[in-house]
Write an enzyme that holds these catalytic residues in place. Structure first.
Site, mmCIF file in Angstrom:
data_model
loop_
_atom_site.group_PDB
_atom_site.id
_atom_site.type_symbol
_atom_site.label_atom_id
_atom_site.label_comp_id
_atom_site.label_asym_id
_atom_site.label_seq_id
_atom_site.Cartn_x
_atom_site.Cartn_y
_atom_site.Cartn_z
ATOM 1 N N CYS A 111 0.968 -1.495 0.159
ATOM 2 C CA CYS A 111 0.226 0.095 0.176
ATOM 3 C C CYS A 111 0.337 1.370 0.206
ATOM 4 O O CYS A 111 1.082 2.273 -0.539
ATOM 5 C CB CYS A 111 -0.871 0.141 1.365
ATOM 6 S SG CYS A 111 -2.139 -1.240 1.129
ATOM 7 N N CYS A 153 25.012 1.907 -2.107
ATOM 8 C CA CYS A 153 25.236 2.889 -0.991
ATOM 9 C C CYS A 153 27.110 2.692 -0.862
ATOM 10 O O CYS A 153 27.909 3.668 -0.865
ATOM 11 C CB CYS A 153 24.850 3.149 0.471
ATOM 12 S SG CYS A 153 26.467 1.128 0.832
#
Length: 258
Positions: free
Chosen positions: A180, A194
């Site tokens: 959702c 990263c």
């Protein structure tokens, strides 16, 4: 489950808290928490869960410690380079708190094994670094009826929320699921890792500690957690914002057309 004299002293600062006390500490001791990833988020999360006295901690990770991890993955030491992260993290937890049982799962979580992994635990904390794993974990938690605390970090920013998508809210509506909140993963290559983009190590310490706080809250039961709320952190401006999100009837897990 009575607390021993050693445990009463170890957890004294919890026990004097009205919101935790002896009963709350016993709940922590009975709890089983599965942590996905012993990396930047998992490192502080694991340490604080162990320090809090969570009885059983499972760790899912198939990687070994690299020197470049140590800038943020504070559960590992220089001497742990090339050691499996599950083993290094387990050793650190045992040094910190011998009352904690540690179970290492040396595997990469996928849609094929996620449900088997989460089934043996009460709460799952996901500190993984990719959307495929996040969707696999969240779907498994929904199907197995498990609480999920999930976070993600960028270079200077992060998000954190708690998912109880298998339950209903106070007004009777279904709680939102992870799908959702994020119906679709971003296109490949749009969110750099990263390794490519970099990351401030202290950021993972902040967010991993907050994940531990959410897990402890869910176990003990105090305050207002992050179900239906997304915490957004911007450390460039040191700003914390929370936005609410709701159940989407179009989501494939609990939606009206599932």
């Amino acid at each position: 489950m009575a607390l021993s004299a050693d445990e009463l002293e170890r957890y004294a600062r919890h026990i004097v808290l009205r919101e935790v006390g002896g009963p709350g500490q016993q709940k922590l001791g009975r709890a089983k928490v599965l942590v996905i990833g012993a990396g930047g988020l998992g490192a502080p999360l694991l340490l604080y869960l162990a320090a809090a006295g969570v009885g059983t901690i499972g760790i899912v990770d198939d990687d070994a410690v690299a020197l470049s991890n140590l800038q943020r993955q504070v559960i590992h030491r220089t001497g742990d380079v090339n050691v499996l992260k599950t083993e290094s993290a387990a050793n650190a937890i045992r040094r910190l708190n011998p009352h904690v049982e540690v179970i290492g799962h040396v595997t990469r979580l996928s849609a094929g094994n996620a449900r088997d992994l989460v089934r043996g635990y009460d709460i799952v904390a996901d500190g993984s670094d990719n959307f495929a794993t996040r969707y696999a974990v969240s779907d498994a938690c929904f199907h197995e009826g498990r609480v999920l605390v999930t976070a993600a970090v960028g270079t200077f920013d992060a998000t954190l929320t708690t998912i109880r998508g298998h339950e209903a809210s106070a007004d009777g509506a279904p709680n939102p699921t992870y799908r959702c909140l994020f119906p679709d993963a971003p296109p490949p290559g749009t969110v750099p890792s990263c390794e490519v983009a970099g990351i401030v190590g202290a950021l993972t310490g902040i967010v991993g500690s907050m994940m531990a706080m959410e897990v402890i809250r869910e176990i003990v039961g105090f305050g207002e957690g992050l179900v239906g709320r997304l915490l957004m952190i911007d450390t460039r401006a040191m700003r914390f914002e929370t936005v609410r999100y709701r159940w989407d009837p179009a989501n494939p897990l609990s939606g009206t057309s599932r």
